[in-house]
Each structure stands twice: as C-alpha cells, then as structure tokens.
Scaffold this motif. Structure first.
Motif, PDB file in Angstrom:
ATOM      1  N   MET A  35       0.856  -1.465   0.267  1.00 33.05           N
ATOM      2  CA  MET A  35       0.110   0.346   0.023  1.00 33.05           C
ATOM      3  C   MET A  35       0.482   1.356  -0.170  1.00 33.05           C
ATOM      4  SD  MET A  35      -3.035  -1.102  -0.228  1.00 33.05           S
ATOM      5  CE  MET A  35      -3.675  -0.148   0.232  1.00 33.05           C
ATOM      6  N   ARG A  36       2.152   1.519   0.700  1.00 27.06           N
ATOM      7  CA  ARG A  36       2.861   1.976   0.599  1.00 27.06           C
ATOM      8  C   ARG A  36       3.364   2.647  -0.772  1.00 27.06           C
ATOM      9  NH1 ARG A  36       2.253   6.551   3.327  1.00 27.06           N
ATOM     10  NH2 ARG A  36       1.472   4.983   4.826  1.00 27.06           N
ATOM     11  N   VAL A  37       4.264   1.302  -0.965  1.00 31.65           N
ATOM     12  CA  VAL A  37       4.255   1.629  -2.779  1.00 31.65           C
ATOM     13  C   VAL A  37       3.432   2.338  -3.511  1.00 31.65           C
ATOM     14  CG1 VAL A  37       4.912   0.210  -4.557  1.00 31.65           C
ATOM     15  CG2 VAL A  37       6.808  -0.354  -2.497  1.00 31.65           C
ATOM     16  N   ARG A  38       2.132   1.659  -3.542  1.00 29.42           N
ATOM     17  CA  ARG A  38       0.833   2.470  -4.474  1.00 29.42           C
ATOM     18  C   ARG A  38       1.188   3.225  -4.155  1.00 29.42           C
ATOM     19  NH1 ARG A  38      -3.129  -0.797  -6.550  1.00 29.42           N
ATOM     20  NH2 ARG A  38      -2.258  -2.991  -6.110  1.00 29.42           N
ATOM     21  N   GLU A  39       0.973   4.098  -2.957  1.00 28.84           N
ATOM     22  CA  GLU A  39       0.491   5.271  -2.412  1.00 28.84           C
ATOM     23  C   GLU A  39       1.917   6.637  -2.679  1.00 28.84           C
ATOM     24  OE1 GLU A  39      -0.465   8.235   1.301  1.00 28.84           O
ATOM     25  OE2 GLU A  39      -0.216   6.097   1.530  1.00 28.84           O
ATOM     26  N   TRP A  40       2.817   5.820  -3.284  1.00 23.55           N
ATOM     27  CA  TRP A  40       4.397   6.672  -3.185  1.00 23.55           C
ATOM     28  C   TRP A  40       3.993   6.406  -4.929  1.00 23.55           C
ATOM     29  CZ3 TRP A  40       9.454   5.416  -0.154  1.00 23.55           C
ATOM     30  CH2 TRP A  40      10.118   6.638  -0.911  1.00 23.55           C
ATOM     31  N   TYR A  41       4.131   5.960  -5.619  1.00 29.29           N
ATOM     32  CA  TYR A  41       3.948   5.998  -6.983  1.00 29.29           C
ATOM     33  C   TYR A  41       3.477   6.376  -7.646  1.00 29.29           C
ATOM     34  CZ  TYR A  41       6.381   4.814 -11.498  1.00 29.29           C
ATOM     35  OH  TYR A  41       6.346   4.568 -12.741  1.00 29.29           O
ATOM     36  N   SER A  42       1.903   6.448  -6.913  1.00 28.15           N
ATOM     37  CA  SER A  42       0.862   6.766  -7.245  1.00 28.15           C
ATOM     38  C   SER A  42       1.087   8.889  -7.456  1.00 28.15           C
ATOM     39  CB  SER A  42      -0.546   6.786  -6.437  1.00 28.15           C
ATOM     40  OG  SER A  42      -0.849   5.409  -6.275  1.00 28.15           O
ATOM     41  N   TRP A  43       1.778   9.286  -7.170  1.00 29.53           N
ATOM     42  CA  TRP A  43       2.190  11.023  -7.211  1.00 29.53           C
ATOM     43  C   TRP A  43       2.422  10.890  -8.329  1.00 29.53           C
ATOM     44  CZ3 TRP A  43       0.568  14.572  -4.564  1.00 29.53           C
ATOM     45  CH2 TRP A  43      -0.053  13.740  -2.783  1.00 29.53           C
ATOM     46  N   HIS A  44       3.012  10.123  -8.976  1.00 29.26           N
ATOM     47  CA  HIS A  44       3.822   9.629 -10.379  1.00 29.26           C
ATOM     48  C   HIS A  44       3.224   8.949 -11.611  1.00 29.26           C
ATOM     49  CE1 HIS A  44       7.401  10.462 -13.422  1.00 29.26           C
ATOM     50  NE2 HIS A  44       7.111   8.874 -13.335  1.00 29.26           N
ATOM     51  N   PHE A  45       2.488   7.706 -11.183  1.00 25.94           N
ATOM     52  CA  PHE A  45       2.039   7.541 -12.191  1.00 25.94           C
ATOM     53  C   PHE A  45       0.813   6.957 -11.284  1.00 25.94           C
ATOM     54  CE2 PHE A  45       2.441   4.541 -15.910  1.00 25.94           C
ATOM     55  CZ  PHE A  45       0.879   4.626 -16.815  1.00 25.94           C
ATOM     56  N   PRO A  46      -0.576   7.998 -11.371  1.00 26.92           N
ATOM     57  CA  PRO A  46      -1.923   7.494 -10.550  1.00 26.92           C
ATOM     58  C   PRO A  46      -2.704   6.569 -11.477  1.00 26.92           C
ATOM     59  CG  PRO A  46      -1.867   9.541 -11.733  1.00 26.92           C
ATOM     60  CD  PRO A  46      -0.551   9.532 -11.577  1.00 26.92           C
ATOM     61  N   GLU A  47      -2.108   6.431 -13.337  1.00 27.60           N
ATOM     62  CA  GLU A  47      -3.491   5.943 -13.237  1.00 27.60           C
ATOM     63  C   GLU A  47      -2.883   3.881 -13.914  1.00 27.60           C
ATOM     64  OE1 GLU A  47      -3.200   9.542 -15.310  1.00 27.60           O
ATOM     65  OE2 GLU A  47      -1.816   8.632 -14.789  1.00 27.60           O
ATOM     66  N   LEU A  48      -2.063   4.199 -13.450  1.00 26.67           N
ATOM     67  CA  LEU A  48      -1.156   2.567 -13.090  1.00 26.67           C
ATOM     68  C   LEU A  48      -2.093   1.762 -11.956  1.00 26.67           C
ATOM     69  CD1 LEU A  48       0.265   0.736 -14.011  1.00 26.67           C
ATOM     70  CD2 LEU A  48       2.748   1.201 -12.207  1.00 26.67           C
ATOM     71  N   VAL A  49      -2.368   2.575 -10.934  1.00 26.77           N
ATOM     72  CA  VAL A  49      -3.719   2.200  -9.229  1.00 26.77           C
ATOM     73  C   VAL A  49      -4.798   1.190 -10.327  1.00 26.77           C
ATOM     74  CG1 VAL A  49      -4.742   2.179  -7.487  1.00 26.77           C
ATOM     75  CG2 VAL A  49      -2.479   3.699  -8.307  1.00 26.77           C
ATOM     76  N   LYS A  50      -5.668   1.629 -11.496  1.00 20.10           N
ATOM     77  CA  LYS A  50      -7.005   1.015 -11.838  1.00 20.10           C
ATOM     78  C   LYS A  50      -6.401   0.213 -12.430  1.00 20.10           C
ATOM     79  CE  LYS A  50      -9.051   5.556 -10.833  1.00 20.10           C
ATOM     80  NZ  LYS A  50      -9.704   6.217 -11.697  1.00 20.10           N
ATOM     81  N   ILE A  51      -4.937   0.424 -13.329  1.00 18.77           N
ATOM     82  CA  ILE A  51      -5.086  -1.421 -14.506  1.00 18.77           C
ATOM     83  C   ILE A  51      -4.434  -2.120 -13.446  1.00 18.77           C
ATOM     84  CG2 ILE A  51      -3.837  -1.505 -16.412  1.00 18.77           C
ATOM     85  CD1 ILE A  51      -3.612   1.264 -16.888  1.00 18.77           C
ATOM     86  N   VAL A  52      -3.293  -2.849 -12.482  1.00 19.59           N
ATOM     87  CA  VAL A  52      -2.941  -3.783 -11.662  1.00 19.59           C
ATOM     88  C   VAL A  52      -3.189  -3.202 -10.579  1.00 19.59           C
ATOM     89  CG1 VAL A  52      -0.647  -4.886 -11.281  1.00 19.59           C
ATOM     90  CG2 VAL A  52      -0.687  -2.815 -13.986  1.00 19.59           C
ATOM     91  N   ASN A  53      -3.997  -4.560 -10.021  1.00 24.73           N
ATOM     92  CA  ASN A  53      -4.653  -4.271  -9.096  1.00 24.73           C
ATOM     93  C   ASN A  53      -3.731  -5.384  -8.339  1.00 24.73           C
ATOM     94  OD1 ASN A  53      -7.286  -3.597  -9.645  1.00 24.73           O
ATOM     95  ND2 ASN A  53      -8.327  -5.384 -10.573  1.00 24.73           N
ATOM     96  N   ASP A  54      -3.048  -6.126  -8.446  1.00 24.64           N
ATOM     97  CA  ASP A  54      -1.989  -6.684  -7.264  1.00 24.64           C
ATOM     98  C   ASP A  54      -1.130  -6.591  -7.315  1.00 24.64           C
ATOM     99  OD1 ASP A  54      -0.192  -9.668  -7.688  1.00 24.64           O
ATOM    100  OD2 ASP A  54      -1.898  -9.850  -6.896  1.00 24.64           O
TER     101      ASP A  54
END
Length: 553
Positions: free
Chosen positions: A190-209
């Motif tokens: 969850m920390r990786v998702r939150e941290w990298y979402s500042w740079h690439f937020p659209e990736l969260v919805k495409i990759v769920n695992d």
C-alpha cells in the motif's frame, strides 16, 4: 521418632539426621530462624551418610530420574544401606524427609520406608543446601559450584535434545512469521502504491495485484521513458498484452507529477524490498508445508497446512492439541468471544480457528455450526493419530477428509454417509498393506477377514463405500457367531410354544398357516395337555357329563 533428610546435590546423594527436633518442637518459624546460623543449625542436623556420583553422566541420569519421580537402584541401595532396618510386622521408628513428593511415594511403595514432605522438611533441606559444603569434608565451595554448573548445563541440554515437541517449535515460529509477513507485505505494498501514484496515478486502476504492481513499478521507473518497445516486457510481467498496451497509453496522457532521480531510486529500492519479501514468503510457505507433512500429515491432509499449523501454534504443541477434546478444539481461537458470551449469558461461539477451513465456507448458514462440530471431531482424531502413531502416513487424513465431504453431501442432498467404523477399518487395511509391501517377503494382511460371512457384492477389497441401500456388515455380527447352549435351549422352547399355539388355534377355528400370524383373542383359551392330545376345557366337561350319564344308566 527420628527424622532423616534425603538431599540430592550435584556431587552425590547425602543423608542427614535431624536429631534435635524436640528442642525446637517442629516449629517452622524456629527452623527458619536457625537456618542462617550454622552453629545452631549444626546442633539440629548431622550428616549420616554421603555417596558421590561416579561420573558426570551418572549425575545426569540420577538427576533426570529424580525430576521424573523415579527411584533408581543406586538410590534404593543407598537408603537401605544407611537407614535403620525395619522388622516385618512392626512400625518404623523413623521417617524420611524428601523434597519431591513423587520420589517419596516411589520410595514408600518400593522399599516400605515411611516418607514425608512438608514445609518443615523443606525448611530443613534449605538449611542443608545453604551449609552443604561445611558438612562434607574436603569439599571446596568452588568445586561444588563447578559441579552444579556442569550438571545444570547437561540437564538443560538433555531436556532440549530429548523434547518430543521440539519439532513443533519450528512450525509455531514459521506460522507466526508467515502471519507477520502477510501484514508487512500488505502494508508495504500500500505504501508503494501511494508513493508511486504521485508519479503515475493511472497505474493503480490498471494493475490490482500488489506483487505485480511492485514488479511493474520497478520495470517502468520513469513514465516519460515508457515507449512501445517496452510492451513485450510488460506483457511478460502481467501475462496480458492488452494491459501492457493500456499502461503505455496511460503513461502518455498521465496526470502525475515528475519525480527527481533520487526519489525514483528510493521508490525502486522500496519496490524491490516488497518483491524480496514476497519471494521469501513463498519459500517460507513451502517450508511450512514440508514441516507439516512431516509432523502432522493427517491433520494437514484433513484441514490444510496453514489452519493445522495455527491450531498447533494456539494449543502450544501437537501433544497439547491431541489432549484437547473436540469441543475445545472447535472454539480454539475464540476464547474472548466465549468468555464474553458466558459473562453476558449470550450465545457461545460455534467455531474458532477452524472457520478458516474451506469446509465451513462451503456449508450453508444453518449447517455451519453442525459441520464445525463434526470437523472438530475429525481434527481431534487426526491430531491424536499424528501425535501418538509411529507411522508417518496420510491415509487417515484422506479418509477423514472424505468423511467430511460425505457429511457436506448429507446436509445438502441427504445422501447417507459411511459409518466411521467402516472408514477406519479400510484405512487400517491400507496402512497394513503398505507396511507389509515395504518389507520384503511379507505378504499383505487383511485385518477385516475375521468375519465368517462373505462380503456383499457392493463392497470392494479396499473397504471403499458400498451402495447406499446395502449397508455394510459388521465384523462381529451376532448371526455369524456360533450358537451357545443357552441359545439352543431358548430356540427349542420357542418351537414347543409355537406348536402348542398352533394346536390351540386349530381348536378355535383359526387358520394360522394362511394368515401367517396368530390372531389375538380377548378371552384366554384354557387347554389341557394329556400326552400328545390337546383338548379345550369345554370338551373335557362334555366328556365328563357323558361318562356320568352312561354310569347312571
């Protein structure tokens, strides 16, 4: 009455005589005050005998025996040699004070020496332990300390080495670490998702695992450098080429902010740490599966490796789990809810850790409690087989799992399950045959060949389930047993009674052969048996009247 004290030290067995008991009147407080003063205590307690140990191994063996409450031959000979002899039929004029009540009961049973263990004796032994080096001549305090240290190390080492539950500790530690890793990996992902979402937020919805997201994060790095040439690499990671193209298209129109190179490096390092933890979690799970198959193969086959390991961990060891009744095993892990229900007089919980089993999830809502009770029963059987059986086999676990499956079908479809006796006999046959085949030149045995009756057509050689409308025959069937004399007499008596009832029915006009049953009469039929002829009371009266009339004529 004289009081002797048995003291087990690291250097040997010693026997002390407490001859001044009358002076202090067996007062515990007086003994406690006199223990610290050697001059006062030396007047009360005197050394009677001392037998040193022959070696360090002998000291360890004697220490193990005393801790387990056993009387060794050396200790018995030492006591019989140095204590006064008791004549047969007479009461002993002395008693032996010991620190361990179990050892005292063994001495009383084996050698008929009266023993006692109370607070007064323990205070005297405390004083002996405090001043022991003063009672033994040529014994230095440093030598006694070395002997105590060496014996303590060897005793602890032997306890750890010969602990039957030592392998359980590996399973307990592994399942604890597995649960901790699951929480940590989830938090870090969850920390990786939150941290990298500042740079690439659209990736969260495409990759769920979470695992794939960390892999993609490490592969993509900077979204501005993502081009068509990286689609094959993304397809290899995700296993889907369409998703790879979607990521590339999303990177071109991404709304995320740019990150400095040092920030991207930290994100990549953290994503790599998550990947490493995930890989280690997989290896740890494989290790846990291997250990469970070695320690509790039947429990693992029945309920799964993870749930079985959690049950062992919560109980403390496999032996503790085997000692638990099925009712305790059913709510193991739900103790807080149980005590809350008892306090508030509410409904008690139906299941604890076994709720994580797939069987409970497959059952309907109204049958979850019933299936949990049945599954706990089978888990209790499996844990006892794994704990106390010397053979490492999964046959019993597989058969018990089949029984749970049949019970599920019985709740859902009404199909009658097999009896537990038949299933266990089939499992024992398989185990015996496998064991016999492992040994060369030994033919496989069939345990269930004790029955004299032939097996029905529906029953297989391995004791598999028969056709449901043809129940299996019990091995100890009553009809297969030879008839005893008592049964023969009862049979003859029944035959005679049947003949008599047939004659009575024939007289009253009943046809018992056609109906097959004897009809009940409200009035009892009185019969007189004269030899082989059977006559009713009315016929006898008629004959008597006829005879009288003939006599009168």
């Amino acid at each position: 009455m004289a009081l002797y004290l048995l003291f087990e030290s690291a250097s040997g067995f010693s026997l002390f005589l407490a001859h001044g008991i009358d002076e202090i009147g067996q007062n515990t407080e007086a003994v406690r005050n006199s223990v610290l003063d050697l001059t006062r205590f030396g007047k009360v307690v005197k050394l009677a005998a001392f037998q040193p140990f022959s070696s360090a191994l002998d000291a360890l063996n004697q220490c193990n025996a005393v801790s387990e409450g056993l009387l060794t031959d050396e200790l018995r000979n030492f006591l019989e040699l140095n204590l006064p002899k008791v004549k047969e039929g007479k009461k002993a004029k002395f008693s032996l004070g010991v620190a361990e009540p179990k050892v005292g009961s063994q001495i009383s049973e084996m050698s008929k020496i009266p023993c006692q263990s109370n607070e007064f004796v323990l205070e005297l032994l405390r004083g002996v332990r405090l001043h022991f080096d003063r009672f033994i001549k040529d014994l230095k305090p440093s030598d006694l300390e070395k002997a105590q240290l060496g014996l303590g190390h060897s005793y602890s080492r032997a306890k750890v080495k010969f602990n039957v539950n030592r392998v359980d500790n590996m399973v307990i530690q592994a399942i604890f670490l597995l649960d901790t890793l699951d929480k940590d990996i989830n938090s870090f992902s969850m920390r990786v998702r939150e941290w990298y979402s500042w740079h690439f937020p659209e990736l969260v919805k495409i990759v769920n695992d979470n695992y794939l997201y960390a892999k993609v994060t490490k592969f993509v790095e900077n979204k501005s450098e993502l081009a068509e040439d990286k689609i094959p690499g993304l397809a290899d990671i995700l296993g889907d080429e369409d998703k790879a193209k979607e990521i590339v298209e999303a990177a071109k129109a991404s709304m995320g902010q740019d990150l400095s190179p040092i920030d991207l490096i930290n994100v990549q390092l953290f994503a790599q740490r998550v990947l490493d933890l995930s890989e280690y979690r997989k290896k740890l799970y494989e290790y846990l599966v291997t250990k469970m198959n070695d320690i509790a193969p039947n429990l693992a086959s029945l309920i799964g490796e993870v749930v079985g390991a959690r049950l062992i961990s919560h109980a403390g060891s496999l032996t503790n789990l085997a000692k638990c009744p099925s009712s305790t095993l059913q709510i193991l892990g739900a103790e807080k809810a149980l005590f809350r229900a008892l306090k508030t007089r509410g409904n008690t919980p139906k299941y604890g850790l076994i709720f994580h089993s797939s069987f409970i999830g497959r059952a309907s809502a109204r049958n979850k409690g019933r299936l949990a009770r049945y599954l706990a029963n089978k888990c209790s059987i499996a844990s006892r087989i794994d704990c106390f059986s010397e053979m490492n086999t999964t046959v019993f676990g597989v058969k018990l799992r089949e029984q749970v499956e049949e019970r599920l079908d019985f709740y859902d479809k009404g199909i009658a399950p097999r009896k537990n006796l038949d299933v266990m006999k089939a499992a024992i046959d398989i185990v015996v045959n496998e064991d016999a085949q492992d040994k060369e030149g030994v033919e496989p045995m069939d345990v269930s060949k004790k029955s004299k009756k032939k097996k029905t057509k529906g029953e297989t050689l391995d004791g598999e389930p028969m056709v449901e409308d043809k129940p299996t025959e019990a091995i100890g069937d009553v009809s297969a047993e030879p008839e005893t004399e008592k049964k023969k007499k009862e049979k003859r008596k029944l035959e005679q009674e049947q003949k008599v009832s047939e004659k009575v029915n024939a007289v009253n006009g009943f046809d018992s052969e056609q109906n097959g049953t004897v009809k009940k009469k409200k009035k009892k039929v009185e019969a007189v048996v004269d030899g082989d002829d059977l006559q009713t009371a009315s016929e006898v009266k008629k004959k008597k009247k006829k005879k009288r009339s003939e006599d009168d004529e």
